[in-house]
Design a protein around this motif. Structure first.
Motif, PDB file in Angstrom:
ATOM      1  N   ARG A 167     -17.643 -13.739 112.453  1.00 53.36           N
ATOM      2  CA  ARG A 167     -17.803 -13.690 113.906  1.00 53.36           C
ATOM      3  C   ARG A 167     -18.025 -12.288 114.452  1.00 53.36           C
ATOM      4  NH1 ARG A 167     -13.655 -17.289 112.872  1.00 53.36           N
ATOM      5  NH2 ARG A 167     -13.992 -19.431 113.554  1.00 53.36           N
ATOM      6  N   SER A 168     -17.602 -11.241 113.717  1.00 50.29           N
ATOM      7  CA  SER A 168     -17.643  -9.890 114.268  1.00 50.29           C
ATOM      8  C   SER A 168     -17.874  -8.891 113.148  1.00 50.29           C
ATOM      9  CB  SER A 168     -16.331  -9.574 114.991  1.00 50.29           C
ATOM     10  OG  SER A 168     -15.243  -9.648 114.084  1.00 50.29           O
ATOM     11  N   PRO A 169     -18.259  -7.651 113.503  1.00 54.72           N
ATOM     12  CA  PRO A 169     -18.380  -6.610 112.471  1.00 54.72           C
ATOM     13  C   PRO A 169     -17.036  -6.338 111.813  1.00 54.72           C
ATOM     14  CG  PRO A 169     -19.460  -5.951 114.522  1.00 54.72           C
ATOM     15  CD  PRO A 169     -18.677  -7.192 114.830  1.00 54.72           C
ATOM     16  N   ALA A 170     -17.093  -5.684 110.660  1.00 49.96           N
ATOM     17  CA  ALA A 170     -15.866  -5.370 109.934  1.00 49.96           C
ATOM     18  C   ALA A 170     -14.967  -4.470 110.777  1.00 49.96           C
ATOM     19  CB  ALA A 170     -16.214  -4.696 108.606  1.00 49.96           C
ATOM     20  N   ARG A 171     -13.695  -4.831 110.853  1.00 52.47           N
ATOM     21  CA  ARG A 171     -12.749  -4.098 111.692  1.00 52.47           C
ATOM     22  C   ARG A 171     -11.756  -3.264 110.895  1.00 52.47           C
ATOM     23  NH1 ARG A 171     -11.312  -8.990 116.009  1.00 52.47           N
ATOM     24  NH2 ARG A 171     -13.408  -9.171 116.895  1.00 52.47           N
ATOM     25  N   SER A 172     -11.505  -3.598 109.671  1.00 55.18           N
ATOM     26  CA  SER A 172     -10.566  -2.848 108.843  1.00 55.18           C
ATOM     27  C   SER A 172     -11.321  -2.215 107.676  1.00 55.18           C
ATOM     28  CB  SER A 172      -9.462  -3.764 108.319  1.00 55.18           C
ATOM     29  OG  SER A 172      -9.995  -4.742 107.442  1.00 55.18           O
ATOM     30  N   PHE A 173     -10.620  -1.310 107.007  1.00 53.76           N
ATOM     31  CA  PHE A 173     -11.257  -0.665 105.865  1.00 53.76           C
ATOM     32  C   PHE A 173     -11.528  -1.667 104.748  1.00 53.76           C
ATOM     33  CE2 PHE A 173     -10.808   1.206 101.661  1.00 53.76           C
ATOM     34  CZ  PHE A 173     -11.871   2.085 101.678  1.00 53.76           C
ATOM     35  N   GLU A 174     -10.589  -2.601 104.545  1.00 52.09           N
ATOM     36  CA  GLU A 174     -10.786  -3.590 103.489  1.00 52.09           C
ATOM     37  C   GLU A 174     -12.020  -4.446 103.762  1.00 52.09           C
ATOM     38  OE1 GLU A 174      -6.789  -2.068 103.223  1.00 52.09           O
ATOM     39  OE2 GLU A 174      -7.936  -2.890 104.902  1.00 52.09           O
ATOM     40  N   GLU A 175     -12.215  -4.867 105.015  1.00 50.92           N
ATOM     41  CA  GLU A 175     -13.397  -5.663 105.361  1.00 50.92           C
ATOM     42  C   GLU A 175     -14.667  -4.853 105.160  1.00 50.92           C
ATOM     43  OE1 GLU A 175     -13.066  -7.226 109.266  1.00 50.92           O
ATOM     44  OE2 GLU A 175     -11.191  -8.290 108.888  1.00 50.92           O
ATOM     45  N   THR A 176     -14.640  -3.584 105.550  1.00 46.97           N
ATOM     46  CA  THR A 176     -15.810  -2.722 105.362  1.00 46.97           C
ATOM     47  C   THR A 176     -16.144  -2.551 103.893  1.00 46.97           C
ATOM     48  OG1 THR A 176     -15.277  -1.527 107.395  1.00 46.97           O
ATOM     49  CG2 THR A 176     -16.783  -0.451 105.858  1.00 46.97           C
ATOM     50  N   ALA A 177     -15.114  -2.334 103.086  1.00 45.38           N
ATOM     51  CA  ALA A 177     -15.351  -2.155 101.650  1.00 45.38           C
ATOM     52  C   ALA A 177     -15.923  -3.419 101.020  1.00 45.38           C
ATOM     53  CB  ALA A 177     -14.043  -1.760 100.962  1.00 45.38           C
ATOM     54  N   ARG A 178     -15.408  -4.580 101.424  1.00 45.84           N
ATOM     55  CA  ARG A 178     -15.936  -5.838 100.888  1.00 45.84           C
ATOM     56  C   ARG A 178     -17.400  -6.017 101.246  1.00 45.84           C
ATOM     57  NH1 ARG A 178     -11.868 -10.946 101.095  1.00 45.84           N
ATOM     58  NH2 ARG A 178     -13.788 -11.869 100.296  1.00 45.84           N
ATOM     59  N   ARG A 179     -17.740  -5.713 102.480  1.00 46.22           N
ATOM     60  CA  ARG A 179     -19.132  -5.893 102.899  1.00 46.22           C
ATOM     61  C   ARG A 179     -20.051  -4.889 102.214  1.00 46.22           C
ATOM     62  NH1 ARG A 179     -19.611  -7.996 109.131  1.00 46.22           N
ATOM     63  NH2 ARG A 179     -18.023  -9.614 108.989  1.00 46.22           N
ATOM     64  N   GLN A 180     -19.588  -3.658 102.043  1.00 50.96           N
ATOM     65  CA  GLN A 180     -20.405  -2.680 101.322  1.00 50.96           C
ATOM     66  C   GLN A 180     -20.688  -3.153  99.906  1.00 50.96           C
ATOM     67  OE1 GLN A 180     -18.261   1.002 101.620  1.00 50.96           O
ATOM     68  NE2 GLN A 180     -19.112   1.511 103.630  1.00 50.96           N
ATOM     69  N   PHE A 181     -19.673  -3.688  99.269  1.00 52.19           N
ATOM     70  CA  PHE A 181     -19.874  -4.208  97.916  1.00 52.19           C
ATOM     71  C   PHE A 181     -20.814  -5.407  97.931  1.00 52.19           C
ATOM     72  CE2 PHE A 181     -18.644  -6.854  94.271  1.00 52.19           C
ATOM     73  CZ  PHE A 181     -18.798  -5.935  93.250  1.00 52.19           C
ATOM     74  N   ALA A 182     -20.686  -6.264  98.953  1.00 51.88           N
ATOM     75  CA  ALA A 182     -21.578  -7.426  99.064  1.00 51.88           C
ATOM     76  C   ALA A 182     -23.026  -6.994  99.223  1.00 51.88           C
ATOM     77  CB  ALA A 182     -21.150  -8.300 100.240  1.00 51.88           C
ATOM     78  N   TYR A 183     -23.280  -5.992 100.068  1.00 51.39           N
ATOM     79  CA  TYR A 183     -24.655  -5.521 100.268  1.00 51.39           C
ATOM     80  C   TYR A 183     -25.212  -4.881  98.995  1.00 51.39           C
ATOM     81  CZ  TYR A 183     -23.434  -6.211 105.160  1.00 51.39           C
ATOM     82  OH  TYR A 183     -23.025  -6.741 106.344  1.00 51.39           O
ATOM     83  N   HIS A 184     -24.346  -4.199  98.267  1.00 47.23           N
ATOM     84  CA  HIS A 184     -24.793  -3.607  97.008  1.00 47.23           C
ATOM     85  C   HIS A 184     -25.203  -4.679  96.004  1.00 47.23           C
ATOM     86  CE1 HIS A 184     -24.922  -1.017  93.481  1.00 47.23           C
ATOM     87  NE2 HIS A 184     -24.038  -1.807  92.894  1.00 47.23           N
ATOM     88  N   GLU A 185     -24.378  -5.722  95.860  1.00 46.95           N
ATOM     89  CA  GLU A 185     -24.702  -6.805  94.930  1.00 46.95           C
ATOM     90  C   GLU A 185     -25.945  -7.573  95.388  1.00 46.95           C
ATOM     91  OE1 GLU A 185     -23.157  -8.002  92.025  1.00 46.95           O
ATOM     92  OE2 GLU A 185     -22.159  -6.059  92.027  1.00 46.95           O
ATOM     93  N   TYR A 186     -26.066  -7.778  96.682  1.00 51.73           N
ATOM     94  CA  TYR A 186     -27.225  -8.526  97.195  1.00 51.73           C
ATOM     95  C   TYR A 186     -28.511  -7.743  96.994  1.00 51.73           C
ATOM     96  CZ  TYR A 186     -30.010 -11.371 100.411  1.00 51.73           C
ATOM     97  OH  TYR A 186     -30.977 -12.176 100.962  1.00 51.73           O
ATOM     98  N   SER A 187     -28.457  -6.424  97.173  1.00 53.77           N
ATOM     99  CA  SER A 187     -29.662  -5.615  96.946  1.00 53.77           C
ATOM    100  C   SER A 187     -30.094  -5.675  95.487  1.00 53.77           C
ATOM    101  CB  SER A 187     -29.406  -4.164  97.366  1.00 53.77           C
ATOM    102  OG  SER A 187     -28.387  -3.584  96.562  1.00 53.77           O
ATOM    103  N   MET A 188     -29.126  -5.707  94.567  1.00 50.41           N
ATOM    104  CA  MET A 188     -29.474  -5.849  93.150  1.00 50.41           C
ATOM    105  C   MET A 188     -30.100  -7.215  92.890  1.00 50.41           C
ATOM    106  SD  MET A 188     -26.569  -3.941  90.850  1.00 50.41           S
ATOM    107  CE  MET A 188     -25.244  -5.057  91.308  1.00 50.41           C
ATOM    108  N   ALA A 189     -29.559  -8.263  93.537  1.00 52.04           N
ATOM    109  CA  ALA A 189     -30.109  -9.609  93.348  1.00 52.04           C
ATOM    110  C   ALA A 189     -31.556  -9.678  93.816  1.00 52.04           C
ATOM    111  CB  ALA A 189     -29.253 -10.626  94.105  1.00 52.04           C
TER     112      ALA A 189
END
Length: 559
Positions: A167-189
């Protein structure tokens, strides 16, 4: 005479440090980590190697890149700061050369990949499955991941996207880190999928699943312009294979059902995109006439009832696009000069469809939907009398699908007396079922690729201008924010509120419906999913002028 050093001279016990004169100065070296996280390696500091994220980076409020085999990682081109809203992911065409098992090697490169893959299998797959049972996300997709690394990277990326945070952008560091990792994996895919585009193509089921996972990731971020081409690509693949294989496709039924559901969403949201060619009109006519399923007197299970209803909805959308009759036909300028529009029964003839052919097809549509409703009614009553809450929810969802499909068809086919003003009972039933479904969502986190509630609520809010029911539909969209496939409930609510404001200006409270001749038509929508804004344009007849000339209105909404 012997010289005496100053007390403040560098190297004395009273200067910088208490060192004896002549003792060499100690030099500070940056620590070069070899096994720490990516962020500590870049900063050249010692990492505490806490997993999954370095606590030293967390305390310093830095973005921990996690633990990778390579010494450094570049920022993903699909991260929120680098990715543009108009960047489109091309349809995925994969090759057989990349589908191979690596014996003796782990399927994951690091602990993070294994962790988020497990989260997808145990949590996210249940969210994507929806109300109707299916092995697609729980079994078929994980099996493909074992042999196909690009799909595996995409699934890991989806697992790293917490369904609770869409529903919203990442608000905590943990959420930001998860999304950064998700974007990294998706770019490789995506990179691996692109590298295999020119090679020999793989089997159909693998290509369809690849498109499905890309659609899922893009729809999570409401990137409709990147998600919709995947649906068009899957439809083209299936049509091409059907021409080659008259005996049927070697694809699981769960995959075909999901593609059909997404195809309905795509046709409803985008249509054909332009005026159909003569060849498209002919093929569409032949297609809808050749697919006449035998409707039983009574359905024995909901899966059969749903497949027949999906067929009707797909054919209806094909016909609506090919016949070039939009909603509502009685507001078409060609209908003028033929007496009172509200007294006309049939629409004017256009260049795409002869009037008599259109009327015959309309009658067939009504007969089919009526036969389906009669065959489903005994099963619906039987399930509602049982104590199985899940079965009741599924049966109600199927009734919802029928009601909004029937109402959508009716709005484009009948004159205003029947289509516009005469459907209050059906609209009230539809809204009541939707309210029941939303008030008890179960474990649903509000994100799904399956159309459940947003499209029916949009039908109540846009297709029919019943003022009280539209107000209630907007309230439900606001109270229960959801994102389903190509639709976002908060955006639909904002759009409906703006249209209602235009139409209800200076309208008396006694009016139950907005007069059909004053209904606004949205002609342009341009949204920015990152900024959550949309530029809108609509046309509406001027109620104050004598000739009721059309006026264009524009606005920007935030959702």
């Amino acid at each position: 005479m012997r010289k005496v050093k100053s007390p403040l001279h560098k190297g004395t016990g009273q200067g910088r440090g208490r060192k004896e004169w002549g003792q060499p100065k100690k030099r500070r070296y940056h620590h070069k980590s070899t096994s720490g996280c990516g962020t500590c390696k870049i900063r050249r500091v010692k990492c505490d190697e806490t997993r999954p994220y370095c606590q030293r980076c967390i305390k310093a409020r830095l973005g921990c890149e996690g633990y990778h085999d390579k010494p450094s990682q570049e920022r993903s081109p699909l991260s929120p700061t680098n990715r543009t809203t108009n960047q489109q992911i091309p349809p995925v065409y994969l090759s057989a050369a990349a589908v191979c098992r690596s014996p003796g090697q782990s399927m994951f490169k690091n602990e993070q990949e294994a962790r988020y893959f497990k989260i997808f299998c145990n949590q996210t797959a249940n969210q994507l499955t929806g109300l109707f049972s299916s092995d697609l996300w729980r079994r078929l997709v994980p099996q493909i991941c074992e042999d196909y690394p690009p799909i595996r990277h995409a699934i890991i990326a989806i697992g790293a996207l917490d369904p609770k945070t869409w529903r919203s952008p990442a608000r905590s560091f943990e959420e930001t880190a998860r999304r950064q990792f998700a974007y990294h994996e998706y770019s490789m895919a995506i990179a691996e999928m692109r590298n295999t585009m020119s090679r020999e193509s793989v089997e159909l089921r693998v290509r369809l699943i690849a498109c499905l996972v890309v659609f899922c990731f893009e729809s999570y971020h409401y990137n409709r312009d990147s998600a919709n081409p995947q649906v068009r690509a899957m439809s083209s693949m299936i049509e091409e294979e059907e021409e080659k294989s008259p005996n049927g496709l070697d694809v699981e039924e769960e995959i075909l059902e999901t593609v059909t559901e997404l195809k309905i969403q795509s046709l409803a949201a985008y249509g054909y995109g332009k005026a159909p060619s003569e060849q498209l009109l002919l093929s569409s006519l032949n297609w809808r006439q050749s697919m006449r399923p035998d409707i039983p007197l009574e359905f024995t299970n909901m899966r059969h009832a749903r497949s027949v209803l999906y067929l009707f909805a797909t054919r209806q959308l094909h016909w609506a696009g090919a016949s070039m009759y939009g909603w509502p036909w009685y507001l078409d300028p060609r209908a003028k000069g033929k007496g009172s529009v509200i007294d006309q029964i049939d629409p004017p003839q256009n260049d795409a469809t002869p009037n008599d052919e259109w009327c015959k097809e309309r009658n067939r549509r009504f007969l089919e939907y009526t036969a389906w409703s009669n065959a489903f009614q005994p099963l619906l009553l039987k399930i509602r009398g049982s104590k199985d809450v899940g079965e009741v929810r599924r049966a109600n969802l199927l009734r919802i699908s029928y009601l909004y499909a029937y109402l959508t068809m009716m709005a484009a086919m009948l004159n205003p007396h029947e289509a516009y003003y005469g459907q209050t009972a059906r609209l009230a039933e539809l809204l009541s079922l939707l309210k029941t479904l939303l008030e008890d969502p179960g474990n649903d986190e509000g994100f799904s690729i399956e159309a459940k509630t947003i499209t029916p609520l949009a039908v109540v809010a846009f297709r029919f201008r019943h003022r009280a029911l539209r107000k209630e539909a907007i309230r439900l969209l606001r109270k229960y924010p959801r994102r389903e496939g190509l639709n976002d409930g908060c955006y639909i609510a904002g759009l409906a509120e703006w249209v209602a404001e235009l139409e209800e200006e200076s309208l008396s409270d006694e009016e139950e419906y907005i007069p059909y001749e004053l209904a606004a038509t949205v002609v342009a929508q341009k949204w920015d999913p990152l900024k959550r804004t949309a530029d809108l344009a609509a046309v509406m007849r001027d109620r104050k002028s004598h000739d009721k000339a059309m006026i264009r209105y524009e606005a920007t909404i935030f959702w």
